[in-house]
Motif scaffolding. Structure first.
Motif, mmCIF file in Angstrom:
data_model
loop_
_atom_site.group_PDB
_atom_site.id
_atom_site.type_symbol
_atom_site.label_atom_id
_atom_site.label_comp_id
_atom_site.label_asym_id
_atom_site.label_seq_id
_atom_site.Cartn_x
_atom_site.Cartn_y
_atom_site.Cartn_z
ATOM 1 N N ASN A 216 69.180 -1.146 93.611
ATOM 2 C CA ASN A 216 69.473 -2.010 92.471
ATOM 3 C C ASN A 216 68.206 -2.168 91.613
ATOM 4 O OD1 ASN A 216 70.851 -3.989 90.873
ATOM 5 N ND2 ASN A 216 69.741 -5.558 92.000
ATOM 6 N N PRO A 217 68.154 -1.539 90.427
ATOM 7 C CA PRO A 217 66.926 -1.607 89.630
ATOM 8 C C PRO A 217 66.775 -2.931 88.891
ATOM 9 C CG PRO A 217 68.573 -0.317 88.469
ATOM 10 C CD PRO A 217 69.171 -0.702 89.798
ATOM 11 N N ILE A 218 65.553 -3.445 88.911
ATOM 12 C CA ILE A 218 65.193 -4.641 88.140
ATOM 13 C C ILE A 218 63.880 -4.317 87.432
ATOM 14 C CG2 ILE A 218 64.535 -7.083 88.216
ATOM 15 C CD1 ILE A 218 66.138 -7.275 90.860
ATOM 16 N N ILE A 219 63.879 -4.441 86.118
ATOM 17 C CA ILE A 219 62.660 -4.193 85.345
ATOM 18 C C ILE A 219 61.745 -5.398 85.476
ATOM 19 C CG2 ILE A 219 61.711 -3.903 83.012
ATOM 20 C CD1 ILE A 219 63.160 -1.420 83.781
ATOM 21 N N THR A 220 60.471 -5.158 85.715
ATOM 22 C CA THR A 220 59.474 -6.227 85.681
ATOM 23 C C THR A 220 58.368 -5.781 84.734
ATOM 24 O OG1 THR A 220 57.948 -7.589 86.981
ATOM 25 C CG2 THR A 220 58.457 -5.430 87.865
ATOM 26 N N THR A 221 58.241 -6.513 83.635
ATOM 27 C CA THR A 221 57.304 -6.139 82.585
ATOM 28 C C THR A 221 56.563 -7.378 82.096
ATOM 29 O OG1 THR A 221 57.084 -4.825 80.557
ATOM 30 C CG2 THR A 221 58.957 -6.349 80.660
ATOM 31 N N SER A 222 55.711 -7.188 81.127
ATOM 32 C CA SER A 222 54.917 -8.312 80.636
ATOM 33 C C SER A 222 55.663 -9.066 79.535
ATOM 34 C CB SER A 222 53.564 -7.827 80.103
ATOM 35 O OG SER A 222 53.660 -7.415 78.767
ATOM 36 N N ASP A 223 55.146 -10.239 79.225
ATOM 37 C CA ASP A 223 55.738 -11.027 78.144
ATOM 38 C C ASP A 223 55.097 -10.711 76.790
ATOM 39 O OD1 ASP A 223 53.303 -12.246 78.602
ATOM 40 O OD2 ASP A 223 54.165 -14.127 79.297
ATOM 41 N N HIS A 224 54.297 -9.647 76.720
ATOM 42 C CA HIS A 224 53.695 -9.214 75.466
ATOM 43 C C HIS A 224 54.798 -8.696 74.539
ATOM 44 C CE1 HIS A 224 51.232 -7.024 72.599
ATOM 45 N NE2 HIS A 224 50.170 -7.637 73.106
ATOM 46 N N THR A 225 54.655 -8.944 73.247
ATOM 47 C CA THR A 225 55.688 -8.527 72.292
ATOM 48 C C THR A 225 55.905 -7.016 72.281
ATOM 49 O OG1 THR A 225 54.068 -8.505 70.498
ATOM 50 C CG2 THR A 225 55.377 -10.517 70.769
ATOM 51 N N LEU A 226 54.882 -6.243 72.621
ATOM 52 C CA LEU A 226 55.050 -4.794 72.671
ATOM 53 C C LEU A 226 56.032 -4.361 73.758
ATOM 54 C CD1 LEU A 226 51.391 -3.532 72.088
ATOM 55 C CD2 LEU A 226 53.307 -3.435 70.490
ATOM 56 N N ASP A 227 56.297 -5.252 74.705
ATOM 57 C CA ASP A 227 57.238 -4.921 75.775
ATOM 58 C C ASP A 227 58.661 -5.418 75.502
ATOM 59 O OD1 ASP A 227 55.369 -3.487 77.212
ATOM 60 O OD2 ASP A 227 54.656 -5.246 78.290
ATOM 61 N N ASP A 228 58.896 -5.932 74.298
ATOM 62 C CA ASP A 228 60.258 -6.316 73.907
ATOM 63 C C ASP A 228 61.212 -5.131 74.021
ATOM 64 O OD1 ASP A 228 59.248 -8.822 73.319
ATOM 65 O OD2 ASP A 228 59.427 -8.602 71.135
ATOM 66 N N LYS A 229 60.723 -3.971 73.656
ATOM 67 C CA LYS A 229 61.539 -2.753 73.681
ATOM 68 C C LYS A 229 61.950 -2.399 75.120
ATOM 69 C CE LYS A 229 61.382 1.942 71.810
ATOM 70 N NZ LYS A 229 60.558 2.946 71.145
ATOM 71 N N ILE A 230 61.095 -2.691 76.078
ATOM 72 C CA ILE A 230 61.430 -2.452 77.482
ATOM 73 C C ILE A 230 62.574 -3.372 77.899
ATOM 74 C CG2 ILE A 230 60.598 -2.666 79.871
ATOM 75 C CD1 ILE A 230 57.841 -1.762 78.822
ATOM 76 N N LYS B 151 70.423 -2.902 77.481
ATOM 77 C CA LYS B 151 71.297 -1.761 77.183
ATOM 78 C C LYS B 151 71.961 -1.222 78.441
ATOM 79 C CE LYS B 151 71.004 3.058 75.624
ATOM 80 N NZ LYS B 151 70.085 4.104 75.167
ATOM 81 N N HIS B 152 71.236 -1.233 79.555
ATOM 82 C CA HIS B 152 71.759 -0.673 80.804
ATOM 83 C C HIS B 152 72.333 -1.734 81.743
ATOM 84 C CE1 HIS B 152 70.646 3.499 80.139
ATOM 85 N NE2 HIS B 152 69.663 2.992 79.422
ATOM 86 N N GLY B 153 72.389 -2.971 81.282
ATOM 87 C CA GLY B 153 73.018 -4.034 82.062
ATOM 88 C C GLY B 153 72.296 -4.373 83.350
ATOM 89 N N ILE B 154 70.957 -4.257 83.326
ATOM 90 C CA ILE B 154 70.205 -4.609 84.529
ATOM 91 C C ILE B 154 69.301 -5.811 84.236
ATOM 92 C CG2 ILE B 154 70.290 -2.246 85.412
ATOM 93 C CD1 ILE B 154 67.269 -2.053 84.701
ATOM 94 N N LYS B 155 68.848 -6.441 85.294
ATOM 95 C CA LYS B 155 67.976 -7.605 85.167
ATOM 96 C C LYS B 155 66.592 -7.183 84.704
ATOM 97 C CE LYS B 155 70.392 -10.074 88.794
ATOM 98 N NZ LYS B 155 70.390 -10.443 90.207
ATOM 99 N N CYS B 156 65.922 -8.125 84.031
ATOM 100 C CA CYS B 156 64.568 -7.881 83.561
ATOM 101 C C CYS B 156 63.790 -9.185 83.653
ATOM 102 C CB CYS B 156 64.592 -7.395 82.111
ATOM 103 S SG CYS B 156 62.959 -7.103 81.394
ATOM 104 N N TYR B 157 62.605 -9.110 84.233
ATOM 105 C CA TYR B 157 61.715 -10.263 84.269
ATOM 106 C C TYR B 157 60.495 -9.962 83.419
ATOM 107 C CZ TYR B 157 58.528 -13.888 85.476
ATOM 108 O OH TYR B 157 57.658 -14.935 85.367
ATOM 109 N N ARG B 158 60.090 -10.954 82.612
ATOM 110 C CA ARG B 158 58.908 -10.824 81.770
ATOM 111 C C ARG B 158 57.903 -11.876 82.187
ATOM 112 N NH1 ARG B 158 60.421 -9.336 75.967
ATOM 113 N NH2 ARG B 158 58.209 -8.823 75.993
ATOM 114 N N GLY B 159 56.681 -11.417 82.496
ATOM 115 C CA GLY B 159 55.676 -12.357 82.952
ATOM 116 C C GLY B 159 54.266 -11.888 82.659
#
Length: 154
Positions: free
Chosen positions: A47-61, A67-75
């Protein structure tokens, strides 16, 4: 013994690579690098979950996750371990496997075996021993509770 529980895979990715900026958006297969990682995780039953930063450049992530209906955490932009811990808290995860955002050919079967060893043998963290000479094909299997201790000790 292989468990039947859901194995969560934290795809750790940011768009601010110093050597190759935005490499996660490069075309690969039928989409881009992030989409390939998501597809590969699904292929292996992770089960994929994206974990990325809260930087605006990572909005696209985050948009790719939506788009793929998966969870994403920004921190945290700079602290990957804190980001993993906070992802686990947000989504109530007890354990997960790591998938690096630039590891296009990660071995999902070894990830699952590492996770099974984590649970069945009661470890806090596992890297499958078969991979030792080949670092880069597999991440780690980690219990979420150990991340709190790691963050406190840093």
């Amino acid at each position: 013994m292989i468990s039947n529980q859901v194995i969560n895979g934290l795809i750790t990715v940011r768009s601010q690579s110093k050597r190759l900026p935005s490499k996660c958006f490069l075309e690969f297969g039928d989409g881009n690098v992030i989409e390939h990682l998501i597809s590969r995780a699904h292929f292996y039953g992770i089960n994929p979950i994206i974990t990325t930063s809260d930087h605006t450049l990572d909005d696209k992530i985050a948009d790719v996750a939506i788009k793929h209906g998966i969870k994403c955490y920004r921190g945290s932009e700079d602290d990957k371990i804190k980001r993993w811990r906070d992802t686990c808290v947000k989504y109530n995860l007890e354990s997960f496997v790591t998938i690096d955002g630039d590891d296009l050919f990660f071995d999902g079967e070894l990830n699952k075996k590492s996770h099974d060893s984590l649970i069945n043998d009661n470890f806090d963290m596992v890297m499958h021993p078969k991979i030792l000479p080949y670092h880069g094909c597999i991440g780690y299997a980690i219990k979420a509770n150990i991340l709190e201790k790691a963050c406190e000790q840093k």
